[in-house]
Design a protein around this motif. Sequence first.
Motif, short mmCIF file in Angstrom:
data_model
loop_
_atom_site.label_atom_id
_atom_site.label_comp_id
_atom_site.label_asym_id
_atom_site.label_seq_id
_atom_site.Cartn_x
_atom_site.Cartn_y
_atom_site.Cartn_z
N GLY A 8 0.83 -1.20 0.00
CA GLY A 8 0.00 0.00 0.00
C GLY A 8 0.86 1.25 0.00
O GLY A 8 2.09 1.18 0.03
N THR A 14 -3.28 4.30 8.75
CA THR A 14 -4.46 4.64 9.56
C THR A 14 -4.88 3.43 10.40
O THR A 14 -4.37 2.32 10.19
N GLY A 16 -7.47 1.86 9.96
CA GLY A 16 -8.02 0.89 9.00
C GLY A 16 -6.94 -0.08 8.53
O GLY A 16 -7.16 -1.29 8.46
N LYS A 41 3.67 9.54 -7.63
CA LYS A 41 2.83 10.23 -6.65
C LYS A 41 3.69 11.17 -5.83
O LYS A 41 4.84 10.83 -5.53
N TYR A 69 9.08 -1.23 -1.37
CA TYR A 69 9.33 -1.88 -2.66
C TYR A 69 9.01 -0.89 -3.76
O TYR A 69 8.32 0.11 -3.53
N GLY A 71 8.38 -0.61 -8.33
CA GLY A 71 8.11 -1.37 -9.55
C GLY A 71 6.82 -2.15 -9.44
O GLY A 71 5.96 -1.85 -8.61
N ARG A 87 -5.26 -7.58 0.68
CA ARG A 87 -5.82 -6.25 0.44
C ARG A 87 -7.07 -6.10 1.31
O ARG A 87 -7.79 -7.07 1.57
N ARG A 90 -13.01 -1.93 1.65
CA ARG A 90 -13.81 -1.09 2.54
C ARG A 90 -15.27 -1.06 2.14
O ARG A 90 -16.16 -1.06 2.96
N TYR A 97 -11.73 -2.07 -8.81
CA TYR A 97 -10.29 -1.81 -8.94
C TYR A 97 -9.48 -2.96 -8.37
O TYR A 97 -8.51 -3.43 -8.97
N MET A 101 -6.92 -5.48 -10.26
CA MET A 101 -5.53 -5.56 -9.82
C MET A 101 -5.15 -7.00 -9.50
O MET A 101 -4.09 -7.48 -9.90
N THR A 104 -4.85 -9.05 -12.72
CA THR A 104 -3.62 -8.69 -13.46
C THR A 104 -2.40 -9.30 -12.77
O THR A 104 -1.52 -9.87 -13.42
N THR A 119 -12.68 -4.64 5.63
CA THR A 119 -12.30 -3.68 6.67
C THR A 119 -13.37 -3.65 7.76
O THR A 119 -14.56 -3.70 7.45
N LEU A 126 -12.76 5.30 6.13
CA LEU A 126 -11.46 5.95 6.32
C LEU A 126 -10.56 5.85 5.10
O LEU A 126 -10.55 4.84 4.40
N SER A 127 -9.78 6.89 4.85
CA SER A 127 -8.72 6.80 3.83
C SER A 127 -7.60 7.74 4.26
O SER A 127 -7.81 8.67 5.03
N SER A 128 -6.43 7.51 3.72
CA SER A 128 -5.28 8.35 4.08
C SER A 128 -5.50 9.79 3.63
O SER A 128 -5.12 10.72 4.34
N ARG A 132 -5.27 13.18 5.82
CA ARG A 132 -4.39 14.31 5.45
C ARG A 132 -5.19 15.61 5.38
O ARG A 132 -4.76 16.65 5.88
N1 COA Z 1 -8.48 1.17 5.85
C1 COA Z 1 -8.38 2.47 5.58
N2 COA Z 1 -7.99 2.95 4.39
C2 COA Z 1 -7.67 2.07 3.44
C3 COA Z 1 -7.75 0.69 3.65
C4 COA Z 1 -8.17 0.25 4.92
N3 COA Z 1 -8.28 -1.04 5.20
N4 COA Z 1 -7.41 0.06 2.51
C5 COA Z 1 -7.11 1.02 1.62
N5 COA Z 1 -7.27 2.23 2.17
C6 COA Z 1 -7.10 3.53 1.52
C7 COA Z 1 -5.70 4.06 1.61
O1 COA Z 1 -5.52 4.83 2.77
C8 COA Z 1 -5.60 4.91 0.36
O2 COA Z 1 -6.21 6.14 0.59
P1 COA Z 1 -5.92 7.42 -0.33
O3 COA Z 1 -6.16 7.04 -1.75
O4 COA Z 1 -6.90 8.38 0.21
O5 COA Z 1 -4.49 7.82 -0.07
C9 COA Z 1 -6.47 4.16 -0.63
O6 COA Z 1 -7.33 3.36 0.13
C10 COA Z 1 -5.67 3.34 -1.58
O7 COA Z 1 -5.04 2.33 -0.84
P2 COA Z 1 -3.63 1.71 -1.05
O8 COA Z 1 -3.70 0.40 -0.34
O9 COA Z 1 -2.52 2.59 -0.65
O10 COA Z 1 -3.65 1.41 -2.56
P3 COA Z 1 -3.06 2.20 -3.78
O11 COA Z 1 -4.14 2.14 -4.79
O12 COA Z 1 -2.46 3.49 -3.43
O13 COA Z 1 -1.86 1.24 -4.19
C11 COA Z 1 -0.73 -0.81 -4.56
C12 COA Z 1 -2.05 -0.10 -4.39
C13 COA Z 1 0.34 -0.05 -3.81
C14 COA Z 1 -0.87 -2.18 -4.00
C15 COA Z 1 -0.45 -0.99 -6.05
O14 COA Z 1 -0.82 0.15 -6.77
C16 COA Z 1 0.97 -1.35 -6.40
O15 COA Z 1 1.65 -2.18 -5.80
N6 COA Z 1 1.44 -0.73 -7.46
C17 COA Z 1 2.74 -1.02 -8.00
C18 COA Z 1 2.67 -0.99 -9.52
C19 COA Z 1 1.85 -2.13 -10.05
O16 COA Z 1 2.12 -3.29 -9.82
N7 COA Z 1 0.83 -1.78 -10.84
C20 COA Z 1 -0.05 -2.73 -11.46
C21 COA Z 1 -1.10 -3.20 -10.50
S1 COA Z 1 -2.14 -4.37 -11.28
#
Ligand code: COA
Length: 161
Positions: A8, A14, A16, A41, A69, A71, A87, A90, A97, A101, A104, A119, A126-128, A132
């Motif tokens: 993530g 958070t 969550g 980002k 990590y 890539g 994962r 919520r 999405y 993911m 893929t 969740t 909740l979300s980050s 913020r």
């Molecule tokens: N409780 C509270 N909030 C949660 C939550 C939980 N249980 N699960 C997810 N969220 C929120 C996060 O806070 C975040 O909030 P924001 O968008 O407001 O900042 C949002 O949901 C997204 O969550 P996150 O888990 O950070 O996912 P992401 O979409 O930012 O990233 C990765 C997902 C990091 C797993 C993925 O994009 C990755 O590994 N990418 C690498 C490149 C890749 O492989 N791409 C192809 C993917 S098929």
Amino acid sequence: MTKAFYPGSFDPVTYGHIDIIKRAAKLFDTLDVGVLNNSEKLPLFSVEERVKMLERICEDIPNVHVLSYSGLLAEYTLKSGTDVIIRGLRAVTDFEYELQMSQTNRKLNPGVDTIFLTTSLEYAYLSSSIVREVAYYGGDVSNFVPEFVAETIYKKFSGKN
Ligand code: COA
């Protein structure tokens, strides 16, 4: 030994996320929590800061290890020998999405499965980015993140770190 990986952005972590980490740690032999180092980002916290916060939160959970990590997630899981991606779901809005993911990732690494934990209800909203935004305007985020994380966010916005 089943090796699980919870990826993530955690910007910031958070309650969550912590809920998911604690529950996943009980289900698997080892759980790595991975902070994505995403150059596209512009995060509030650096990867090192996010890893540090998560390490503090997970210090009492012996089978959890925090790392960063970069890539493709599928490539990372292949080279690290990860069996399961965790994962959190919520609401139904996360589903499309997350499904895409996970499918893929499985196409790119057929050896990895994604397991979704729903969740806990009290964190479903909740979300980050919500955290913020509330903190940016000086609102109380103590129901959303641990106290030391809240202090770190306020300091960041006041330019003190
Ligand atoms: N409780 C509270 N909030 C949660 C939550 C939980 N249980 N699960 C997810 N969220 C929120 C996060 O806070 C975040 O909030 P924001 O968008 O407001 O900042 C949002 O949901 C997204 O969550 P996150 O888990 O950070 O996912 P992401 O979409 O930012 O990233 C990765 C997902 C990091 C797993 C993925 O994009 C990755 O590994 N990418 C690498 C490149 C890749 O492989 N791409 C192809 C993917 S098929």
